[in-house]
Design a protein around this motif. Structure first.
Motif, mmCIF file in Angstrom:
data_model
loop_
_atom_site.group_PDB
_atom_site.id
_atom_site.type_symbol
_atom_site.label_atom_id
_atom_site.label_comp_id
_atom_site.label_asym_id
_atom_site.label_seq_id
_atom_site.Cartn_x
_atom_site.Cartn_y
_atom_site.Cartn_z
ATOM 1 N N LEU A 194 -46.221 -21.350 -58.172
ATOM 2 C CA LEU A 194 -47.201 -22.195 -58.857
ATOM 3 C C LEU A 194 -47.655 -23.299 -57.905
ATOM 4 C CD1 LEU A 194 -48.422 -22.400 -61.771
ATOM 5 C CD2 LEU A 194 -46.694 -24.151 -62.217
ATOM 6 N N HIS A 195 -48.952 -23.405 -57.709
ATOM 7 C CA HIS A 195 -49.484 -24.415 -56.783
ATOM 8 C C HIS A 195 -50.861 -24.872 -57.244
ATOM 9 C CE1 HIS A 195 -51.106 -20.562 -55.399
ATOM 10 N NE2 HIS A 195 -52.063 -21.233 -54.741
ATOM 11 N N SER A 196 -51.330 -25.962 -56.661
ATOM 12 C CA SER A 196 -52.606 -26.551 -57.068
ATOM 13 C C SER A 196 -53.163 -27.382 -55.922
ATOM 14 C CB SER A 196 -52.407 -27.435 -58.310
ATOM 15 O OG SER A 196 -51.406 -28.419 -58.086
ATOM 16 N N VAL A 197 -54.365 -27.907 -56.131
ATOM 17 C CA VAL A 197 -54.959 -28.877 -55.211
ATOM 18 C C VAL A 197 -55.318 -30.107 -56.032
ATOM 19 C CG1 VAL A 197 -56.851 -29.383 -53.622
ATOM 20 C CG2 VAL A 197 -55.845 -27.094 -53.662
ATOM 21 N N SER A 198 -54.810 -31.249 -55.615
ATOM 22 C CA SER A 198 -55.028 -32.485 -56.371
ATOM 23 C C SER A 198 -56.500 -32.875 -56.364
ATOM 24 C CB SER A 198 -54.187 -33.617 -55.779
ATOM 25 O OG SER A 198 -54.502 -33.819 -54.406
ATOM 26 N N PRO A 199 -56.980 -33.502 -57.442
ATOM 27 C CA PRO A 199 -58.386 -33.908 -57.510
ATOM 28 C C PRO A 199 -58.780 -34.799 -56.341
ATOM 29 C CG PRO A 199 -57.347 -34.104 -59.663
ATOM 30 C CD PRO A 199 -56.240 -33.818 -58.687
ATOM 31 N N VAL A 200 -59.957 -34.557 -55.797
ATOM 32 C CA VAL A 200 -60.473 -35.377 -54.699
ATOM 33 C C VAL A 200 -61.002 -36.696 -55.269
ATOM 34 C CG1 VAL A 200 -62.200 -35.524 -52.864
ATOM 35 C CG2 VAL A 200 -61.030 -33.356 -53.307
ATOM 36 N N THR A 201 -60.609 -37.796 -54.673
ATOM 37 C CA THR A 201 -61.016 -39.124 -55.142
ATOM 38 C C THR A 201 -61.937 -39.835 -54.156
ATOM 39 O OG1 THR A 201 -59.050 -40.147 -54.163
ATOM 40 C CG2 THR A 201 -58.874 -39.379 -56.443
ATOM 41 N N PHE A 202 -62.208 -39.198 -53.038
ATOM 42 C CA PHE A 202 -62.966 -39.817 -51.945
ATOM 43 C C PHE A 202 -64.363 -39.215 -51.865
ATOM 44 C CE2 PHE A 202 -64.020 -39.902 -47.313
ATOM 45 C CZ PHE A 202 -64.078 -41.282 -47.152
ATOM 46 N N ASP A 203 -65.316 -40.009 -51.450
ATOM 47 C CA ASP A 203 -66.693 -39.544 -51.340
ATOM 48 C C ASP A 203 -66.876 -38.813 -50.003
ATOM 49 O OD1 ASP A 203 -69.334 -39.075 -51.862
ATOM 50 O OD2 ASP A 203 -70.012 -41.117 -51.386
ATOM 51 N N GLY A 204 -66.336 -37.629 -49.941
ATOM 52 C CA GLY A 204 -66.412 -36.798 -48.745
ATOM 53 C C GLY A 204 -65.927 -35.406 -49.098
ATOM 54 N N PHE A 205 -65.857 -34.508 -48.124
ATOM 55 C CA PHE A 205 -65.460 -33.130 -48.402
ATOM 56 C C PHE A 205 -64.240 -32.731 -47.577
ATOM 57 C CE2 PHE A 205 -69.700 -33.114 -50.106
ATOM 58 C CZ PHE A 205 -69.589 -32.300 -51.221
ATOM 59 N N ARG A 206 -63.230 -32.230 -48.277
ATOM 60 C CA ARG A 206 -62.039 -31.671 -47.621
ATOM 61 C C ARG A 206 -62.323 -30.199 -47.353
ATOM 62 N NH1 ARG A 206 -57.738 -28.318 -50.225
ATOM 63 N NH2 ARG A 206 -59.589 -27.083 -49.785
ATOM 64 N N CYS A 207 -62.338 -29.830 -46.070
ATOM 65 C CA CYS A 207 -62.707 -28.476 -45.666
ATOM 66 C C CYS A 207 -61.479 -27.700 -45.210
ATOM 67 C CB CYS A 207 -63.742 -28.527 -44.545
ATOM 68 S SG CYS A 207 -65.289 -29.340 -45.022
ATOM 69 N N CYS A 208 -61.474 -26.417 -45.538
ATOM 70 C CA CYS A 208 -60.292 -25.599 -45.298
ATOM 71 C C CYS A 208 -60.675 -24.178 -44.911
ATOM 72 C CB CYS A 208 -59.438 -25.583 -46.574
ATOM 73 S SG CYS A 208 -57.923 -24.610 -46.463
ATOM 74 N N VAL A 209 -59.920 -23.607 -43.987
ATOM 75 C CA VAL A 209 -60.032 -22.203 -43.588
ATOM 76 C C VAL A 209 -58.809 -21.490 -44.141
ATOM 77 C CG1 VAL A 209 -60.042 -20.600 -41.640
ATOM 78 C CG2 VAL A 209 -61.296 -22.776 -41.483
ATOM 79 N N SER A 210 -59.013 -20.425 -44.904
ATOM 80 C CA SER A 210 -57.866 -19.801 -45.577
ATOM 81 C C SER A 210 -57.783 -18.299 -45.328
ATOM 82 C CB SER A 210 -57.904 -20.074 -47.081
ATOM 83 O OG SER A 210 -59.056 -19.518 -47.667
ATOM 84 N N ASN A 211 -56.544 -17.820 -45.282
ATOM 85 C CA ASN A 211 -56.236 -16.409 -45.134
ATOM 86 C C ASN A 211 -55.061 -16.045 -46.028
ATOM 87 O OD1 ASN A 211 -57.500 -14.642 -42.785
ATOM 88 N ND2 ASN A 211 -57.441 -16.759 -42.023
ATOM 89 N N TYR A 212 -54.992 -14.781 -46.411
ATOM 90 C CA TYR A 212 -53.816 -14.255 -47.104
ATOM 91 C C TYR A 212 -53.241 -13.111 -46.297
ATOM 92 C CZ TYR A 212 -55.183 -16.815 -51.324
ATOM 93 O OH TYR A 212 -55.507 -17.800 -52.222
ATOM 94 N N TYR A 213 -51.911 -12.999 -46.330
ATOM 95 C CA TYR A 213 -51.244 -11.828 -45.785
ATOM 96 C C TYR A 213 -50.657 -11.031 -46.950
ATOM 97 C CZ TYR A 213 -51.214 -14.041 -41.110
ATOM 98 O OH TYR A 213 -51.557 -14.626 -39.919
ATOM 99 N N PHE A 214 -50.628 -9.714 -46.775
ATOM 100 C CA PHE A 214 -50.137 -8.810 -47.805
ATOM 101 C C PHE A 214 -48.991 -7.964 -47.259
ATOM 102 C CE2 PHE A 214 -54.349 -10.051 -49.014
ATOM 103 C CZ PHE A 214 -54.303 -10.144 -50.398
ATOM 104 N N SER A 215 -48.345 -7.214 -48.136
ATOM 105 C CA SER A 215 -47.234 -6.363 -47.743
ATOM 106 C C SER A 215 -47.120 -5.184 -48.702
ATOM 107 C CB SER A 215 -45.923 -7.164 -47.758
ATOM 108 O OG SER A 215 -44.816 -6.327 -47.492
ATOM 109 N N GLU A 216 -46.484 -4.134 -48.240
ATOM 110 C CA GLU A 216 -46.242 -2.994 -49.118
ATOM 111 C C GLU A 216 -45.160 -3.298 -50.141
ATOM 112 O OE1 GLU A 216 -45.430 0.333 -46.627
ATOM 113 O OE2 GLU A 216 -47.524 0.545 -45.967
#
Length: 273
Positions: A194-216
């Motif tokens: 279980l995870h989340s991203v906290s609400p942004v309170t700043f007048d700007g943008f938090r940028c992120c590059v994301s990937n997932y890994y999988f498995s059999e």
């Protein structure tokens, strides 16, 4: 720089800290295994990635009770720099090394960027507590790791937009991982992640590059198939009830339609496809 150049830099940084990262992940394995590492790239390269992010209005807005953020996976619409850094994390050297750090045999990258790619979150935006979909887009492989690379310069923890882990459930305090500039965070994904991203309170943008890994194989023997399942934050009891009902209904649909009623649009549809 191309993806191989980025991957060489990332590999060197990860390998130099391999043992300490392994200790970090092992210490948290009993809840939600995770590690993070700063300065994963030279600062100039990290700035270049941030400077090539598209404007929010050029991305897809996902806004509901579940989440409020901008995302993109159709990478040929944007600067080539972004596609190169995304696929750098899918380099065979990186995938193998991260697997070794996390004790996962034969992890597999996702060329389709199913729910991966790039994202941006501005003031007031959020991602409610949730479990990621347990499988890949074809429901053949198990999702096992989430890699998040943060690229907004001078982003302070007080600005929000931070990764939150809830290894002991939502009746207990979460672990907050600051979405600090040039930081890579890696977390395990399983039935208890279980995870989340906290609400942004700043007048700007938090940028992120994301990937997932999988498995059999799933990470936990007790893992079972589930759709992306959202909860409300502890202070939002009514939202929590609505989102739990939403997850229950969507799970019911997937029992009938294995791959859902319609295809998830958040994938990279390349010309060859």
């Amino acid at each position: 720089m191309d993806r191989s150049d980025y991957a060489s830099l990332i590999y060197s940084r990860l390998n130099a800290e391999k043992e300490s990262l392994k200790q970090q992940f092992d210490a948290s394995r009993g809840g939600i295994g995770y590690f993070y590492i700063d300065d994963i790239l030279p600062e100039a390269e990290a700035f270049a990635i941030y400077n090539n992010f598209p404007k929010p209005e050029e991305m897809v807005l996902k806004k509901s009770l579940r989440e409020d953020k901008y995302v993109a996976a159709q990478m040929d619409k944007y600067s080539p720099v972004l596609e190169e850094i995304i696929y750098a994390f899918q380099d065979e050297r990186i995938v193998k090394l991260v697997g070794e750090i996390c004790g996962i045999k034969n992890p597999l990258p996702d060329d389709n960027l199913y729910a991966g790619g790039i994202s941006a979150m501005g003031k007031g935006q959020f991602l409610n507590p949730h479990l990621d979909n347990s499988h890949d887009k074809d429901r053949q492989l198990w999702r096992v790791l989430n890699l998040l690379y943060y690229v907004t310069p001078d982003w302070e923890e007080a600005y929000g937009g931070n990764l939150e882990l809830w290894p002991k459930g939502m009746d207990n305090l979460q672990i907050t991982i600051h979405s600090k500039f040039n930081r890579l965070a890696v977390m395990a994904t399983h039935n208890n992640s279980l995870h989340s991203v906290s609400p942004v309170t700043f007048d700007g943008f938090r940028c992120c590059v994301s990937n997932y890994y999988f498995s059999e194989e799933p990470l936990l023997a007790t893992d079972s198939f589930h759709v992306t399942s959202f909860r409300g934050r502890p202070e939002n009891k009514l939202t929590d009830l609505v989102l739990r009902a939403d997850a229950w209904l969507r799970m019911g649909i997937r029992k009938i339609f294995k791959k859902g009623i319609k295809e998830n649009p958040h994938v990279y549809k390349k010309p060859k496809d």
